[in-house]
Design a protein around this motif. Structure first.
Motif, PDB file in Angstrom:
ATOM      1  N   ARG A  24       0.846  -1.181   0.000  1.00  0.00           N
ATOM      2  CA  ARG A  24       0.000   0.000   0.000  1.00  0.00           C
ATOM      3  C   ARG A  24       0.887   1.239   0.000  1.00  0.00           C
ATOM      4  O   ARG A  24       1.863   1.296   0.746  1.00  0.00           O
ATOM      5  N   ARG A  25       0.511   2.196  -0.827  1.00  0.00           N
ATOM      6  CA  ARG A  25       1.359   3.368  -0.982  1.00  0.00           C
ATOM      7  C   ARG A  25       0.489   4.564  -1.328  1.00  0.00           C
ATOM      8  O   ARG A  25      -0.591   4.429  -1.896  1.00  0.00           O
ATOM      9  N   ILE A  26       0.981   5.730  -0.971  1.00  0.00           N
ATOM     10  CA  ILE A  26       0.389   6.999  -1.394  1.00  0.00           C
ATOM     11  C   ILE A  26       1.512   7.845  -1.966  1.00  0.00           C
ATOM     12  O   ILE A  26       2.536   8.062  -1.308  1.00  0.00           O
ATOM     13  N   LEU A  27       1.355   8.284  -3.207  1.00  0.00           N
ATOM     14  CA  LEU A  27       2.347   9.131  -3.845  1.00  0.00           C
ATOM     15  C   LEU A  27       2.002  10.595  -3.600  1.00  0.00           C
ATOM     16  O   LEU A  27       0.861  11.015  -3.817  1.00  0.00           O
ATOM     17  N   VAL A  46       1.164  14.022   7.213  1.00  0.00           N
ATOM     18  CA  VAL A  46       0.364  13.544   8.345  1.00  0.00           C
ATOM     19  C   VAL A  46      -0.921  12.884   7.848  1.00  0.00           C
ATOM     20  O   VAL A  46      -1.301  11.793   8.299  1.00  0.00           O
ATOM     21  N   ASP A  47      -1.572  13.511   6.885  1.00  0.00           N
ATOM     22  CA  ASP A  47      -2.804  12.956   6.333  1.00  0.00           C
ATOM     23  C   ASP A  47      -2.547  11.628   5.630  1.00  0.00           C
ATOM     24  O   ASP A  47      -3.299  10.664   5.807  1.00  0.00           O
ATOM     25  N   ALA A  48      -1.462  11.561   4.853  1.00  0.00           N
ATOM     26  CA  ALA A  48      -1.167  10.322   4.122  1.00  0.00           C
ATOM     27  C   ALA A  48      -0.824   9.183   5.072  1.00  0.00           C
ATOM     28  O   ALA A  48      -1.259   8.039   4.874  1.00  0.00           O
ATOM     29  N   VAL A  49      -0.040   9.465   6.100  1.00  0.00           N
ATOM     30  CA  VAL A  49       0.288   8.437   7.090  1.00  0.00           C
ATOM     31  C   VAL A  49      -0.972   7.933   7.772  1.00  0.00           C
ATOM     32  O   VAL A  49      -1.153   6.717   7.967  1.00  0.00           O
ATOM     33  N   ALA A  50      -1.870   8.841   8.160  1.00  0.00           N
ATOM     34  CA  ALA A  50      -3.117   8.429   8.806  1.00  0.00           C
ATOM     35  C   ALA A  50      -3.937   7.527   7.902  1.00  0.00           C
ATOM     36  O   ALA A  50      -4.506   6.509   8.351  1.00  0.00           O
ATOM     37  N   ARG A  51      -3.992   7.858   6.618  1.00  0.00           N
ATOM     38  CA  ARG A  51      -4.764   7.037   5.685  1.00  0.00           C
ATOM     39  C   ARG A  51      -4.169   5.640   5.551  1.00  0.00           C
ATOM     40  O   ARG A  51      -4.898   4.643   5.504  1.00  0.00           O
TER      41      ARG A  51
END
Length: 354
Positions: free
Chosen positions: A308-311, A344-349
């Motif tokens: 799982r990743r967020i770019l 912070v938002d990406a880590v929370a997601r």
């Protein structure tokens, strides 16, 4: 007994992305020797399926290439010949030619060589894959937009080495007991227990790194959101990690060997990192990644694979596709528009399974 060379002459991240292909070859060969550049040696030592590692600082691949001399080439041919390989599987990215490498392997007496080549290989290759854009050329059998790990797997399979049943094709490393103990000791020495997030600010290519002041902002924002933040870095990055960690983070810069770094990453809830080797190391230990991805190379090929990743980052920035090593745009806008609150938002997601 079959001895196969798997050749990937780039950096640690590139070698980690070759890991599934190495496992495929290992499933069908008696012995696998990873032939890597000096910048990929650490990663090669962690790959399942590798029986031995040979190092070749290749003048047409290394980022700081040595001169090509008759004497050095003769010594290299002799060293490769001494491996007594039955076969070589040469793994390259879309922008690299395997043919100079294949020539050296031929001179070393390797009887069977597989690689992907746009250019006509003559007698240098026994098995050739044709890369390119299938929409423009019906003879293409290796699309250029494949993720790098899948590209390597396609080359291995064409050589006759498919992934064995039950192998999911994800990245993987072997972290030994010494590395796990080293990681546990360094975390304990800094009173890191329980949950933590890793932020790795450095990158082997400067254009792919978040600027230090933004990385420091990210650490502070994560800490303010309630996360314990561990900042990691190579021995040459201790000034950077000290600056980025500040008082809000735990500075582990220069305190972990590559295997111990893998163990530190494995214990994290998420890893925040640029497009560099530790991003792929995080993927190899199965940790979700917030990828600060500068578009100088395409994310469809180089983003963290199989996790799982967020770019984050402007993928349409002017530097897109330039392969620049130093940012060509003042202010590094592709990454420095990313703020601490975005991380912070990406880590929370990721932690919440989104």
């Amino acid at each position: 007994m079959s001895r196969v060379l798997v050749v990937r002459l780039d950096s640690d991240g590139d070698v980690l992305l070759a890991g599934p292909a190495v496992r495929a070859v290992a499933a069908g060969a008696d012995e696998v020797i990873a032939v890597v550049g000096p910048r990929g040696r650490q990663a090669a030592g962690l790959l399942p399926g590798v029986d031995a590692v040979a190092v070749w600082r290749c003048a047409w691949v290394d980022a700081e290439p040595p001169p090509v001399t008759r004497e050095d080439t003769a010594a290299l041919v002799d060293a490769l010949a001494a491996l007594h390989a039955d076969e070589a599987v040469v793994l390259t990215s879309f922008h690299q030619s395997p043919l100079p490498t294949a020539l050296v392997l031929r001179l070393a007496g390797v009887p069977r060589i597989t690689a992907a080549s746009v250019d006509y290989p003559g007698s240098l290759l026994d098995v050739r894959l044709r890369p390119g854009d299938p929409a423009l050329d019906a003879t293409v059998d290796l699309p250029d937009d494949l993720p790098e790990a899948e590209r390597a797997l396609e080359i291995a399979e064409r050589a006759g080495y498919p992934l064995p049943s039950g192998d999911d094709g994800r990245l993987a490393v072997t972290v030994d007991a010494d590395a796990r103990r080293d990681a546990a000791d360094v975390l304990a020495a800094h009173d890191v227990t329980g949950d933590y997030v890793v932020l790795h600010p450095g990158a082997s290519v400067p254009a792919r790194a978040w600027s230090p002041h933004r990385a420091a902002e990210g650490v502070a924002a994560l800490a303010e959101a309630g996360h314990r933040v561990v900042v990691t870095g190579a021995p040459g990055e201790v000034a950077l990690t000290a600056e980025v960690a500040g008082r809000a983070g735990v500075d582990l810069g220069g305190r972990t060997r590559f295997g111990a770094l893998a163990a530190v990453l494995a214990g994290a809830r998420a890893v925040v990192v640029g497009n560099t080797g530790p991003a792929h190391l995080a993927a190899a230990v199965g940790v979700p990644v917030v990828s600060l991805f500068a578009p100088v190379v395409p994310p469809e090929r180089w983003a963290p694979h199989g996790v799982r990743r967020i770019l984050l980052g402007d993928q349409g920035a002017p530097c897109r596709g330039t392969r620049a090593r130093n940012c060509p745009v003042p202010g590094h806008p592709c990454l420095d528009t990313v703020r601490g609150v975005d991380v912070v938002d990406a880590v929370a997601r990721l932690i919440n399974g989104e």
